[in-house]
Design an enzyme around this catalytic site. Sequence first.
Site, PDB file in Angstrom:
ATOM      1  N   LYS A  38       0.843  -1.206   0.000  1.00  0.00           N
ATOM      2  CA  LYS A  38       0.000   0.000   0.000  1.00  0.00           C
ATOM      3  C   LYS A  38       0.873   1.249   0.000  1.00  0.00           C
ATOM      4  CE  LYS A  38      -0.303  -0.297   5.044  1.00  0.00           C
ATOM      5  NZ  LYS A  38      -1.059  -0.877   6.157  1.00  0.00           N
ATOM      6  N   TYR A 264      12.710  31.744   5.388  1.00  0.00           N
ATOM      7  CA  TYR A 264      11.446  32.444   5.656  1.00  0.00           C
ATOM      8  C   TYR A 264      11.294  32.777   7.135  1.00  0.00           C
ATOM      9  CZ  TYR A 264       9.654  31.272   1.000  1.00  0.00           C
ATOM     10  OH  TYR A 264       9.445  31.178  -0.346  1.00  0.00           O
TER      11      TYR A 264
HETATM   12  C1  LIG Z   1      -0.164  -1.785   6.902  1.00  0.00           C
HETATM   13  C2  LIG Z   1      -0.654  -3.100   7.373  1.00  0.00           C
HETATM   14  C3  LIG Z   1       0.238  -4.188   7.546  1.00  0.00           C
HETATM   15  C4  LIG Z   1       1.738  -4.058   7.414  1.00  0.00           C
HETATM   16  O1  LIG Z   1       2.331  -3.767   8.657  1.00  0.00           O
HETATM   17  P1  LIG Z   1       3.913  -3.666   8.837  1.00  0.00           P
HETATM   18  O2  LIG Z   1       4.097  -3.259  10.247  1.00  0.00           O
HETATM   19  O3  LIG Z   1       4.379  -2.623   7.878  1.00  0.00           O
HETATM   20  O4  LIG Z   1       4.477  -5.009   8.502  1.00  0.00           O
HETATM   21  C5  LIG Z   1      -0.301  -5.424   7.847  1.00  0.00           C
HETATM   22  N1  LIG Z   1      -1.643  -5.580   8.019  1.00  0.00           N
HETATM   23  C6  LIG Z   1      -2.514  -4.556   7.899  1.00  0.00           C
HETATM   24  C7  LIG Z   1      -3.959  -4.801   8.123  1.00  0.00           C
HETATM   25  C8  LIG Z   1      -2.048  -3.283   7.594  1.00  0.00           C
HETATM   26  O5  LIG Z   1      -2.915  -2.254   7.499  1.00  0.00           O
END
Ligand SMILES: *Cc1c(COP(=O)(O)O)cnc(C)c1O
Length: 368
Positions: A38, A264
């Site tokens: 993701k 800035y």
């Molecule tokens: C993002 C996510 C993961 C991945 O977690 P990590 O700590 O990056 O391994 C796994 N399961 C779900 C449901 C997630 O939203």
Amino acid sequence: MPTANETVLEIDLKALQHNFNYLKSKLHKNTKFLAVVKAYAYGNNAEELAKYLENLGVDYFAVAYTNEGVALRNAGIKTPILVLHPQAVNFSKLIEYKLEPNLYSRKILNEFIELAQTEKLINYPVHLKFNTGLNRLGFSVNDISYLAETLKKTDAIKVKSMFSHLAASEDLNEKPFTLTQINSFKTITDKLSNLIGYKPILHLCNTSGILNYPDAHFNMVRSGIGLYGYGNSVKENQNLKPIGTLKTIISQIHTLKKGDSVGYNRGYISNGVLKTATLPIGHADGIGRQYGNEKGYVIINNQKAPIIGNVCMDMIMVNVTDIDCNEGDEVIIFGPNNTAEKFAQTANTISYEILTSLSQRIKRVYLY
Ligand SMILES: *Cc1c(COP(=O)(O)O)cnc(C)c1O
């Protein structure tokens, strides 16, 4: 490694392979591996990394939203893709691209069943998520009989997996809490599997769950941050290799005198002779304003150069008074040695946030 001549995120695919092999080495040989890609594979580039991971043999991918899954299909990814947070408005598209929804509430379950029946689908793979303590998304233990009845009434969908998510898998002080999550996941999934008469894939662990709870891997594990080289602990960080190195170059050097200001709102006032370097990366690239005013630092010729004054949209200024450097020299913002986790800590945040904040305008370069 090639020397940067603009801002680039260098992605080391050999390191990705190393991390995948390391995480796999923690699993029973029959345990499936789901790669979480993701948010552009945590800021890297989901298409490129998913292609590489598909060749390495991952069993599943997960994305947060439907459009992320569509992008993977358009890139030619054939592996099953779980959409963790599908929005009902995107269900037709999700089906068109053979993506598999996480269904986490009665409302979203019924919306999906209705569409699946209208489209005359048979046994369309779906995933049921249970809330065991994170209190974010998921059915509760009280939904079990409702789920069993609803599933019996239709052959449009079939439960491919049942899963839950740990709230504090990286924090061993929370071990008692995590163990209650593991137990309630077992209880819920046993009950529902019995009622529906088949055994979907069960999965619970994210990266820290894989590393800290070897007895809770069930049939599949889900890893994101570990693949990208971070283990959420000093010990595990040594076993993993950060895949990304964020580099830039010095655009200009200024020599200032006492009382001169930088940036800035005159955010920094020099209290003596000061040499600054201006770098072509700013808050629009993901280096938020919280890194300014000497919180964050970058590495130039192996020395720390603190960010001074306010972070601009497209630039930061760093203090190089004691560093021998020139315009055009390479600058490391984070990489395998001064990690994204360390950089994030300077602004009181975590590796996940800095990695996923990196703007799409930063060029990605792959090292095979
Ligand atoms: C993002 C996510 C993961 C991945 O977690 P990590 O700590 O990056 O391994 C796994 N399961 C779900 C449901 C997630 O939203």
